[in-house]
Write a protein that holds these residues in place. Structure first.
Motif, PDB file in Angstrom:
ATOM      1  N   ALA A 175       1.282   6.991  20.578  1.00 45.68           N
ATOM      2  CA  ALA A 175       0.456   6.592  21.722  1.00 45.68           C
ATOM      3  C   ALA A 175       0.792   5.170  22.153  1.00 45.68           C
ATOM      4  O   ALA A 175       0.856   4.875  23.352  1.00 45.68           O
ATOM      5  N   PHE A 176       1.036   4.285  21.187  1.00 47.75           N
ATOM      6  CA  PHE A 176       1.436   2.909  21.500  1.00 47.75           C
ATOM      7  C   PHE A 176       2.736   2.895  22.296  1.00 47.75           C
ATOM      8  O   PHE A 176       2.835   2.225  23.338  1.00 47.75           O
ATOM      9  N   VAL A 177       3.733   3.645  21.836  1.00 51.31           N
ATOM     10  CA  VAL A 177       5.023   3.677  22.533  1.00 51.31           C
ATOM     11  C   VAL A 177       4.851   4.245  23.937  1.00 51.31           C
ATOM     12  O   VAL A 177       5.439   3.725  24.903  1.00 51.31           O
ATOM     13  N   ARG A 178       4.032   5.257  24.088  1.00 48.40           N
ATOM     14  CA  ARG A 178       3.788   5.819  25.428  1.00 48.40           C
ATOM     15  C   ARG A 178       3.114   4.795  26.340  1.00 48.40           C
ATOM     16  O   ARG A 178       3.485   4.665  27.502  1.00 48.40           O
ATOM     17  N   ARG A 179       2.112   4.078  25.812  1.00 41.42           N
ATOM     18  CA  ARG A 179       1.463   3.043  26.624  1.00 41.42           C
ATOM     19  C   ARG A 179       2.460   1.963  27.007  1.00 41.42           C
ATOM     20  O   ARG A 179       2.480   1.483  28.143  1.00 41.42           O
ATOM     21  N   MET A 180       3.299   1.581  26.060  1.00 39.56           N
ATOM     22  CA  MET A 180       4.289   0.546  26.311  1.00 39.56           C
ATOM     23  C   MET A 180       5.266   1.007  27.391  1.00 39.56           C
ATOM     24  O   MET A 180       5.570   0.265  28.324  1.00 39.56           O
ATOM     25  N   THR A 181       5.727   2.241  27.278  1.00 39.55           N
ATOM     26  CA  THR A 181       6.670   2.801  28.248  1.00 39.55           C
ATOM     27  C   THR A 181       6.064   2.858  29.644  1.00 39.55           C
ATOM     28  O   THR A 181       6.736   2.594  30.636  1.00 39.55           O
ATOM     29  N   ASN A 182       4.771   3.177  29.722  1.00 38.93           N
ATOM     30  CA  ASN A 182       4.093   3.303  31.010  1.00 38.93           C
ATOM     31  C   ASN A 182       3.491   1.995  31.504  1.00 38.93           C
ATOM     32  O   ASN A 182       2.859   1.967  32.567  1.00 38.93           O
ATOM     33  N   ALA A 229       0.582   9.386  15.066  1.00 39.20           N
ATOM     34  CA  ALA A 229      -0.044   9.642  16.371  1.00 39.20           C
ATOM     35  C   ALA A 229      -0.387   8.333  17.069  1.00 39.20           C
ATOM     36  O   ALA A 229      -0.198   8.197  18.288  1.00 39.20           O
ATOM     37  N   HIS A 230      -0.869   7.364  16.314  1.00 42.39           N
ATOM     38  CA  HIS A 230      -1.201   6.075  16.919  1.00 42.39           C
ATOM     39  C   HIS A 230       0.059   5.375  17.426  1.00 42.39           C
ATOM     40  O   HIS A 230       0.075   4.852  18.545  1.00 42.39           O
ATOM     41  N   VAL A 231       1.112   5.361  16.619  1.00 44.84           N
ATOM     42  CA  VAL A 231       2.351   4.691  17.034  1.00 44.84           C
ATOM     43  C   VAL A 231       2.950   5.398  18.248  1.00 44.84           C
ATOM     44  O   VAL A 231       3.428   4.743  19.178  1.00 44.84           O
ATOM     45  N   ILE A 281       0.856  -1.183   0.000  1.00 44.97           N
ATOM     46  CA  ILE A 281       0.000   0.000   0.000  1.00 44.97           C
ATOM     47  C   ILE A 281       0.891   1.231   0.000  1.00 44.97           C
ATOM     48  O   ILE A 281       2.011   1.198   0.505  1.00 44.97           O
ATOM     49  N   HIS A 282       0.390   2.285  -0.581  1.00 43.19           N
ATOM     50  CA  HIS A 282       1.080   3.573  -0.572  1.00 43.19           C
ATOM     51  C   HIS A 282       0.365   4.443   0.453  1.00 43.19           C
ATOM     52  O   HIS A 282      -0.838   4.686   0.336  1.00 43.19           O
ATOM     53  N   ILE A 283       1.106   4.913   1.439  1.00 43.96           N
ATOM     54  CA  ILE A 283       0.496   5.723   2.496  1.00 43.96           C
ATOM     55  C   ILE A 283       0.553   7.190   2.075  1.00 43.96           C
ATOM     56  O   ILE A 283       1.629   7.766   1.952  1.00 43.96           O
ATOM     57  N   PRO A 284      -0.617   7.803   1.858  1.00 45.84           N
ATOM     58  CA  PRO A 284      -0.652   9.221   1.496  1.00 45.84           C
ATOM     59  C   PRO A 284      -0.121  10.098   2.636  1.00 45.84           C
ATOM     60  O   PRO A 284      -0.198   9.723   3.812  1.00 45.84           O
ATOM     61  N   ARG A 285       0.395  11.241   2.269  1.00 42.55           N
ATOM     62  CA  ARG A 285       0.976  12.154   3.270  1.00 42.55           C
ATOM     63  C   ARG A 285      -0.004  12.482   4.387  1.00 42.55           C
ATOM     64  O   ARG A 285       0.376  12.551   5.547  1.00 42.55           O
ATOM     65  N   ASP A 286      -1.265  12.690   4.049  1.00 39.86           N
ATOM     66  CA  ASP A 286      -2.230  13.085   5.076  1.00 39.86           C
ATOM     67  C   ASP A 286      -2.512  11.957   6.068  1.00 39.86           C
ATOM     68  O   ASP A 286      -2.991  12.215   7.165  1.00 39.86           O
ATOM     69  N   ARG A 287      -2.221  10.728   5.710  1.00 38.39           N
ATOM     70  CA  ARG A 287      -2.453   9.597   6.618  1.00 38.39           C
ATOM     71  C   ARG A 287      -1.278   9.328   7.546  1.00 38.39           C
ATOM     72  O   ARG A 287      -1.417   8.654   8.551  1.00 38.39           O
ATOM     73  N   TRP A 288      -0.091   9.831   7.185  1.00 36.84           N
ATOM     74  CA  TRP A 288       1.077   9.613   8.040  1.00 36.84           C
ATOM     75  C   TRP A 288       0.876  10.209   9.428  1.00 36.84           C
ATOM     76  O   TRP A 288       1.320   9.637  10.425  1.00 36.84           O
ATOM     77  N   ASP A 324      -0.212  -6.168  21.814  1.00 35.13           N
ATOM     78  CA  ASP A 324      -1.319  -7.118  21.883  1.00 35.13           C
ATOM     79  C   ASP A 324      -2.228  -6.943  20.666  1.00 35.13           C
ATOM     80  O   ASP A 324      -2.014  -6.082  19.819  1.00 35.13           O
ATOM     81  N   ASP A 325      -3.247  -7.787  20.581  1.00 34.27           N
ATOM     82  CA  ASP A 325      -4.136  -7.757  19.427  1.00 34.27           C
ATOM     83  C   ASP A 325      -4.912  -6.449  19.320  1.00 34.27           C
ATOM     84  O   ASP A 325      -5.216  -6.007  18.219  1.00 34.27           O
ATOM     85  N   THR A 326      -5.225  -5.828  20.444  1.00 31.82           N
ATOM     86  CA  THR A 326      -5.953  -4.551  20.394  1.00 31.82           C
ATOM     87  C   THR A 326      -5.099  -3.485  19.727  1.00 31.82           C
ATOM     88  O   THR A 326      -5.576  -2.751  18.863  1.00 31.82           O
ATOM     89  N   GLU A 327      -3.835  -3.398  20.127  1.00 33.89           N
ATOM     90  CA  GLU A 327      -2.928  -2.422  19.511  1.00 33.89           C
ATOM     91  C   GLU A 327      -2.803  -2.693  18.012  1.00 33.89           C
ATOM     92  O   GLU A 327      -2.878  -1.776  17.192  1.00 33.89           O
ATOM     93  N   ALA A 328      -2.623  -3.955  17.661  1.00 31.44           N
ATOM     94  CA  ALA A 328      -2.478  -4.319  16.251  1.00 31.44           C
ATOM     95  C   ALA A 328      -3.750  -3.978  15.470  1.00 31.44           C
ATOM     96  O   ALA A 328      -3.685  -3.469  14.352  1.00 31.44           O
ATOM     97  N   PHE A 329      -4.900  -4.249  16.055  1.00 32.52           N
ATOM     98  CA  PHE A 329      -6.162  -3.954  15.380  1.00 32.52           C
ATOM     99  C   PHE A 329      -6.300  -2.457  15.117  1.00 32.52           C
ATOM    100  O   PHE A 329      -6.656  -2.047  14.005  1.00 32.52           O
ATOM    101  N   LEU A 330      -6.026  -1.645  16.119  1.00 36.13           N
ATOM    102  CA  LEU A 330      -6.209  -0.199  15.962  1.00 36.13           C
ATOM    103  C   LEU A 330      -5.300   0.373  14.878  1.00 36.13           C
ATOM    104  O   LEU A 330      -5.719   1.241  14.098  1.00 36.13           O
ATOM    105  N   LEU A 331      -4.076  -0.109  14.792  1.00 38.08           N
ATOM    106  CA  LEU A 331      -3.194   0.351  13.727  1.00 38.08           C
ATOM    107  C   LEU A 331      -3.640  -0.214  12.384  1.00 38.08           C
ATOM    108  O   LEU A 331      -3.612   0.482  11.359  1.00 38.08           O
ATOM    109  N   ALA A 332      -4.101  -1.450  12.379  1.00 32.79           N
ATOM    110  CA  ALA A 332      -4.571  -2.081  11.137  1.00 32.79           C
ATOM    111  C   ALA A 332      -5.765  -1.335  10.549  1.00 32.79           C
ATOM    112  O   ALA A 332      -5.944  -1.321   9.328  1.00 32.79           O
ATOM    113  N   VAL A 333      -6.571  -0.705  11.398  1.00 36.39           N
ATOM    114  CA  VAL A 333      -7.706   0.084  10.897  1.00 36.39           C
ATOM    115  C   VAL A 333      -7.201   1.213   9.996  1.00 36.39           C
ATOM    116  O   VAL A 333      -7.791   1.494   8.950  1.00 36.39           O
TER     117      VAL A 333
END
Length: 85
Positions: free
Chosen positions: A19-26, A15-17, A3-10, A63-72
């Motif tokens: 938030a994931f790193v912050r959750r992981m850190t905490n 932001a999701h990644v 897939i090609h990720i458009p600039r506006d989607r980055w 976990d699967d929740t994190e993967a699902f949210l990014l997969a969306v």
């Protein structure tokens, strides 16, 4: 599947990644999601999501929740690129 990720989607993906790193850190976890929700997402997008999240080298596993949210995000991009069915 590529897939090609458009600039506006980055920004949304970044932001999701972040938030994931912050959750992981905490040591925080999101609530478990229903497995049926994965049926709405193309399996390649789920695999891509797991691959992206696995790049964060840590004993804490995504976990699967994190993967699902990014997969969306990836699924939305894939759907845009595939066009109307």
């Amino acid at each position: 599947m590529e897939i090609h990720i458009p600039r506006d989607r980055w920004l949304a993906i970044g932001a999701h990644v972040l938030a994931f790193v912050r959750r992981m850190t905490n040591g925080e976890r999101l609530p478990v999601i229903e497995a049926e929700l994965f049926a709405e997402i193309h399996p390649d997008m789920v695999m891509l999501s797991h691959k992206v999240l696995a790049e964060e080298k840590s004993a804490w596993q995504a976990d699967d929740t994190e993967a699902f949210l990014l997969a969306v995000h990836f699924e939305a991009i894939r759907a845009m690129q595939m066009g109307p069915s």
